[in-house]
Design a protein around this motif. Structure first.
Motif, PDB file in Angstrom:
ATOM      1  N   GLY A 287      -3.746   3.065 -11.411  1.00 24.24           N
ATOM      2  CA  GLY A 287      -2.978   4.208 -12.027  1.00 24.24           C
ATOM      3  C   GLY A 287      -2.597   4.114 -13.216  1.00 24.24           C
ATOM      4  N   GLY A 288      -2.482   2.828 -13.997  1.00 26.02           N
ATOM      5  CA  GLY A 288      -2.011   2.419 -15.056  1.00 26.02           C
ATOM      6  C   GLY A 288      -0.599   3.417 -15.509  1.00 26.02           C
ATOM      7  N   GLU A 289      -0.884   3.970 -16.538  1.00 29.15           N
ATOM      8  CA  GLU A 289       0.344   4.528 -17.241  1.00 29.15           C
ATOM      9  C   GLU A 289       1.057   5.783 -16.365  1.00 29.15           C
ATOM     10  OE1 GLU A 289       1.938   6.806 -21.347  1.00 29.15           O
ATOM     11  OE2 GLU A 289       0.034   6.101 -21.419  1.00 29.15           O
ATOM     12  N   ILE A 290      -0.025   6.154 -15.697  1.00 33.27           N
ATOM     13  CA  ILE A 290       0.389   7.566 -14.824  1.00 33.27           C
ATOM     14  C   ILE A 290       1.248   6.703 -13.605  1.00 33.27           C
ATOM     15  CG2 ILE A 290      -0.142   9.351 -13.241  1.00 33.27           C
ATOM     16  CD1 ILE A 290      -2.661   9.808 -15.424  1.00 33.27           C
ATOM     17  N   ALA A 291       0.859   5.816 -13.030  1.00 30.27           N
ATOM     18  CA  ALA A 291       1.593   5.134 -12.053  1.00 30.27           C
ATOM     19  C   ALA A 291       2.823   4.784 -12.447  1.00 30.27           C
ATOM     20  CB  ALA A 291       0.508   4.046 -11.213  1.00 30.27           C
ATOM     21  N   GLY A 292       2.957   4.084 -13.509  1.00 35.48           N
ATOM     22  CA  GLY A 292       4.290   3.659 -14.199  1.00 35.48           C
ATOM     23  C   GLY A 292       5.283   4.666 -14.388  1.00 35.48           C
ATOM     24  N   ASN A 293       4.790   5.924 -14.855  1.00 37.38           N
ATOM     25  CA  ASN A 293       5.617   7.023 -15.117  1.00 37.38           C
ATOM     26  C   ASN A 293       6.225   7.604 -13.617  1.00 37.38           C
ATOM     27  OD1 ASN A 293       5.119   7.003 -17.842  1.00 37.38           O
ATOM     28  ND2 ASN A 293       3.685   8.563 -17.844  1.00 37.38           N
ATOM     29  N   LEU A 294       5.170   7.748 -12.484  1.00 35.97           N
ATOM     30  CA  LEU A 294       5.666   8.227 -11.428  1.00 35.97           C
ATOM     31  C   LEU A 294       6.594   7.221 -10.626  1.00 35.97           C
ATOM     32  CD1 LEU A 294       2.250   9.410  -9.925  1.00 35.97           C
ATOM     33  CD2 LEU A 294       4.545  10.657 -10.320  1.00 35.97           C
ATOM     34  N   GLU A 295       6.403   5.886 -10.879  1.00 40.17           N
ATOM     35  CA  GLU A 295       7.512   4.930 -10.702  1.00 40.17           C
ATOM     36  C   GLU A 295       8.939   5.057 -11.327  1.00 40.17           C
ATOM     37  OE1 GLU A 295       7.899  -0.064 -10.072  1.00 40.17           O
ATOM     38  OE2 GLU A 295       7.097   0.735 -12.035  1.00 40.17           O
ATOM     39  N   ALA A 296       8.803   5.102 -12.273  1.00 42.02           N
ATOM     40  CA  ALA A 296      10.381   5.531 -13.011  1.00 42.02           C
ATOM     41  C   ALA A 296      10.808   6.773 -12.543  1.00 42.02           C
ATOM     42  CB  ALA A 296       9.978   5.686 -14.454  1.00 42.02           C
ATOM     43  N   LEU A 297       9.929   7.918 -12.403  1.00 47.45           N
ATOM     44  CA  LEU A 297      10.399   9.430 -12.183  1.00 47.45           C
ATOM     45  C   LEU A 297      10.871   9.011 -10.385  1.00 47.45           C
ATOM     46  CD1 LEU A 297      10.510  12.158 -12.755  1.00 47.45           C
ATOM     47  CD2 LEU A 297       8.422  12.670 -12.268  1.00 47.45           C
ATOM     48  N   TYR A 298      10.147   8.594  -9.613  1.00 45.26           N
ATOM     49  CA  TYR A 298      10.612   8.263  -8.029  1.00 45.26           C
ATOM     50  C   TYR A 298      11.795   7.593  -8.122  1.00 45.26           C
ATOM     51  CZ  TYR A 298       5.983   9.948  -6.435  1.00 45.26           C
ATOM     52  OH  TYR A 298       4.623  10.498  -6.068  1.00 45.26           O
ATOM     53  N   ASP A 299      12.024   6.640  -8.853  1.00 48.57           N
ATOM     54  CA  ASP A 299      13.136   5.724  -8.972  1.00 48.57           C
ATOM     55  C   ASP A 299      14.405   6.598  -9.304  1.00 48.57           C
ATOM     56  OD1 ASP A 299      12.218   3.429  -8.223  1.00 48.57           O
ATOM     57  OD2 ASP A 299      11.995   2.444 -10.166  1.00 48.57           O
ATOM     58  N   TYR A 300      14.115   7.453 -10.505  1.00 47.88           N
ATOM     59  CA  TYR A 300      15.083   8.445 -10.865  1.00 47.88           C
ATOM     60  C   TYR A 300      15.567   9.500  -9.932  1.00 47.88           C
ATOM     61  CZ  TYR A 300      17.274  12.197 -13.482  1.00 47.88           C
ATOM     62  OH  TYR A 300      18.270  13.290 -13.806  1.00 47.88           O
ATOM     63  N   MET A 301      14.575   9.975  -9.109  1.00 48.33           N
ATOM     64  CA  MET A 301      14.926  10.960  -8.028  1.00 48.33           C
ATOM     65  C   MET A 301      15.601  10.247  -6.841  1.00 48.33           C
ATOM     66  SD  MET A 301      10.769  12.364  -7.904  1.00 48.33           S
ATOM     67  CE  MET A 301      11.113  13.765  -6.942  1.00 48.33           C
ATOM     68  N   ILE A 302      15.502   9.076  -6.471  1.00 49.17           N
ATOM     69  CA  ILE A 302      16.069   8.357  -5.391  1.00 49.17           C
ATOM     70  C   ILE A 302      17.642   8.281  -5.862  1.00 49.17           C
ATOM     71  CG2 ILE A 302      16.457   6.262  -4.510  1.00 49.17           C
ATOM     72  CD1 ILE A 302      13.318   5.966  -3.972  1.00 49.17           C
ATOM     73  N   ARG A 303      17.853   8.006  -7.365  1.00 48.85           N
ATOM     74  CA  ARG A 303      19.196   7.818  -7.661  1.00 48.85           C
ATOM     75  C   ARG A 303      19.913   9.010  -7.804  1.00 48.85           C
ATOM     76  NH1 ARG A 303      16.479   4.781 -11.607  1.00 48.85           N
ATOM     77  NH2 ARG A 303      16.930   6.277 -13.201  1.00 48.85           N
TER      78      ARG A 303
END
Length: 146
Positions: free
Chosen positions: A80-96
């Motif tokens: 997934g490269g950059e898209i997977a990294g962006n989703l990771e950051a977004l999912y972390d933000y959503m959880i917070r």
């Protein structure tokens, strides 16, 4: 045939129907279902928050966090490269944000996460069917296989 508790019968039917849908679903459809589940749990938590039902609010927010965590854990960073990294950051933000919404009874934070998930889901829903079977996809999800 009559039921002494129609709600229990309906609940049992829904559970059976969901199990059937999950067992027959493609990996792409499973992700759609998980994203829909997050939205459902956030909406339910919002209703409980508005009514002051702290226990059920917390339970539904916890369930939404658990589903988002599952989506996060299934990301394939190699594919997934950059898209997977962006989703990771977004999912972390959503959880917070959901954690903060629970602690502060913030409907605004619930709504923000719901809006973000709707945007992610809309993008996922737009992936053409011809790409549903591929191992590598635009979301970098390891759960989409041939």
């Amino acid at each position: 045939m009559t039921y002494s508790n129609p709600r229990a019968a309906l609940s049992q039917y829904k559970q059976s129907s969901l199990q059937t849908e999950v067992s027959a679903a493609s990996p792409h459809r499973l992700i759609q279902m998980l994203m829909g589940g997050v939205l459902e749990k956030i909406a339910t938590a919002r209703g409980h928050m508005e009514r002051g039902d702290t226990q059920e609010k917390g339970r539904n927010i916890g369930w939404a966090i658990s589903i988002i965590s599952s989506l996060h854990q299934s990301l394939d960073f190699e594919q997934g490269g950059e898209i997977a990294g962006n989703l990771e950051a977004l999912y972390d933000y959503m959880i917070r944000q959901l954690t903060q919404a629970n602690l502060s009874n913030s409907i605004e934070k619930l709504d923000e996460v719901a809006d973000l998930m709707r945007d992610i889901k809309a993008g996922w829903d737009e992936i053409p069917a011809s790409y549903h079977h591929r191992t590598a996809n635009s979301a970098g999800a390891s759960y989409v296989t041939a």
